[in-house]
Design a protein around this motif. Structure first.
Motif: not given
Length: 630
Positions: A374-378, A382-393, A498-506
């Motif tokens: 469940r968390y890996a899918g979510h 979120l990573q797909y949304r990051l590639h499309r458009s990064a935002s504060t939300k 750790d993956n979530a931390n990387t995505l937050v920083s990116r």
């Protein structure tokens, strides 16, 4: 040959007693109709395979007489003998009056001894669907055989309850602990009875009204265990933020927002077939385990989330139908070495495996919606949304997911520490099977995970003991297998964090880069606006054909009325798109993705039908060419 230790036909034909209609039973806080009783013993299901350990449910009404609600003189005498002072005697008389009937759940030792070591019940397990500390005192008092030790055991139970009980805005709760209820002078190398174990475990919640338990026992709360103020069922946010009201934040949980069954038809069919409900939130429950002696154990848990019996989502069904089968396989192999000692200490490990492994794939291989998936899918979404458009939300969503992962990791570490503490209490003599199949690792690797056991050195699984449930661990010792499975899940959850931390920083970096570009554009528009806005205002104001400036009937009030209305309308539309434009764009993108997936599925189905039709046509043409000419 093993004896038939299950209920007799006479017990099966006996109609259940109406305890609510009896005034004597109605005055008691607990009745036999609201308690589950299971016996663990040898049973011959197949004549060609020999006896094996099985869990069988016993009807409590067949064990407790109808007149047990009346306190006998022997019970009053027992309360008097066990008490050390008049105040304690009054307390024991109250326990005898309310919970004295529980003594009928004890195994008949004379009958067990006459049946020999290969027959009878190895362990009797009682489950109470409630979490009231009063029931702990009642079961401990009624099931403890040694009258002289009752007073000391109840005193130590009271001390442990007071030391490990905590208070929060969402109700009382226990910190994880395992403590023997005997004095230090009485403890030896053998397992110490009685023992109390408490640990939190994760479970799902569902949409709509929470289904009732199989047995509702909390009369003080109107038979609603989930609404009890004593150790209630809490969400993971309420479990972690103990002094905050988290009702507004519950809608932002990962289990509430991420719904993979809306786009995956296979998962949707499995959920509707297996569970019948869509999980909507992640909750934290507690399980209490009270081991009275080697043959009697009691568990307490509200488990208000699911009412289905298969797959076993209620805690007793989970323990008896899934966790016990894996431990039983070990004991089947242990019989070849001359040992089949299944005691209450071993059943503690079985209960812990069934509770803490409720949502982990390492404990249950065919779990369709495990926690890590469940968390890996979510995070993938979120990573797909990051590639499309990064935002504060997107940053806020990643931080919320990271926060939940930290809470789950904290709970998993508490469970692992409890298992390690329990192993220290058990020692090397907690059961003979552990001496036969001890395979505990002596060191860890660089990643912190325990090295797996060589499968070649492990005892091969006999074909007669294979079952649907097999864990990912290759350990033979039940408690070592529990430790290894928890360690596996902890490692997977830490990797996701750790993956979530990387995505937050990116995401923060991309947002800062875009904000820098936006700042330059804002500077250009600001300079242009500062120069031309006064000029436009002066030109428009002095260009009005009103009575005040030119010779017309209309005054300046018409100008200001139109100007204010247009300004308010434009400002409102701008604010709406500024704060809700991202959500609208996200919903549009999700709708486009779902539409594309449906079109792809329909195209694949049409292509498959076309290929099937083509193959059938070719087969018919081949058959016609091969027919002999008349």
């Amino acid at each position: 040959m093993p004896v038939d230790w299950r209920a007799t036909p006479a017990d099966a034909e006996r109609l259940p007693y109406d305890y609510d209609a009896d005034p004597s039973w109605r005055a008691k806080p607990l009745t036999p109709a609201r308690v589950l009783v299971y016996d663990v013993g040898l049973e011959s299901l197949r004549a060609n395979r020999g006896p094996m350990l099985e869990v069988s449910e016993r009807p409590p009404s067949s064990l407790v007489p109808d007149d047990a609600a009346t306190t006998k003189a022997a019970g009053i005498a027992r309360a008097t003998d066990a008490a050390a002072n008049p105040i304690e005697e009054r307390r024991f008389r109250r326990l005898e009056d309310e919970f004295g009937w529980i003594r009928h759940f004890r195994l008949d030792e004379a009958k067990e001894n006459s049946q020999g070591s290969q027959g009878g019940t190895h362990c009797r397990w009682i489950h109470c669907s409630s979490k009231y500390p009063d029931y702990l005192y009642g079961f401990l008092y009624a099931l403890t055989k040694d009258t002289d030790a009752v007073s000391d055991c109840l005193e130590l139970l009271h001390v442990n309850v007071q030391q490990n009980q905590r208070f929060s805005k969402h109700g009382k709760y226990f910190v994880p602990f395992a403590a023997p209820l005997v004095s230090r002078t009485q403890q030896g190398d053998a397992p110490s009875y009685p023992m109390l174990v408490c640990t939190p475990w994760l479970d799902w919640s569902i949409n709509g009204k929470i289904p009732p338990l199989r047995f509702q026992v909390d009369r003080k709360e109107g038979y609603h265990s989930s609404k009890s103020s004593r150790h209630p069922l809490r969400s993971i946010l309420a479990h972690y933020f103990r002094l905050e009201d988290t009702r507004e934040r519950e809608r932002s949980q990962v289990f509430t927002k991420h719904k993979p069954w809306t786009t995956d038809r296979e998962i949707d069919l499995k959920i509707r077939q297996w569970y019948g409900h869509y999980p909507s939130a992640l909750n934290v429950d507690e399980v209490w385990i009270l081991a009275i002696d080697a043959k009697h154990i009691v568990t307490f848990s509200s488990n208000q989330t699911w009412k289905s019996r298969w797959p076993p989502q209620q805690l007793p069904s989970r323990i008896s139908d899934v966790a016990f089968r894996d431990v039983r396989n070990v004991f089947y192999r242990a019989q070849q070495h001359g040992t089949n000692d299944y005691s209450a200490m071993t059943h503690i490990v079985t209960c812990l495996a069934g509770a803490v492994g409720m949502m982990h794939r390492s404990f249950w291989q065919d779990l369709s919606l495990c926690l890590t998936d469940r968390y890996a899918g979510h995070l993938g979404h979120l990573q797909y949304r990051l590639h499309r458009s990064a935002s504060t939300k997107l940053v806020m969503d990643l931080l919320a997911c990271q926060e939940e992962l930290n809470i789950v990791i904290q709970i998993t570490k508490q469970q692992l520490d409890l298992v390690n503490q329990l192993q220290e209490f058990m020692g090397d003599n907690h059961s003979r099977i552990d001496r036969v199949f001890s395979s505990k690792p002596s060191s860890t690797n660089d990643t912190g995970r325990k090295p797996s056991v060589d499968h070649k050195k492990s005892t091969p699984l006999d074909p007669t003991s294979t079952y649907r449930h097999l864990t990912a661990s290759s350990f033979n010792d039940p408690i070592a297998k529990l430790q290894d499975n928890l360690q596996r899940e902890l490692t997977d959850l830490e990797d996701l964090r750790d993956n979530a931390n990387t995505l937050v920083s990116r995401t923060i970096q991309l947002v800062n880069i875009r904000l820098e570009d936006h700042g330059k554009a804002i500077l250009v528009f600001t300079v242009v606006t500062i120069i031309f806005l006064p000029l436009n205002f002066v030109t428009s104001f002095f260009g009005m054909n009103t009575r005040d400036i030119r010779d017309m009937d209309a005054t300046q009030s018409l100008f200001w009325l139109v100007a204010v209305c247009v300004t308010i309308g434009v400002l409102g539309i701008a604010i709406f798109f500024a704060f809700q434009g991202g959500n609208i764009l996200e919903h549009v993108n999700l709708w486009l993705d779902a539409r594309w997936e449906r079109s792809a599925e329909s195209s694949n189905a049409a292509l498959q039908r076309h290929s099937t039709f083509s193959l059938g046509s070719q087969k018919n043409d081949t058959d016609k060419t091969q027919e002999p000419k008349s």
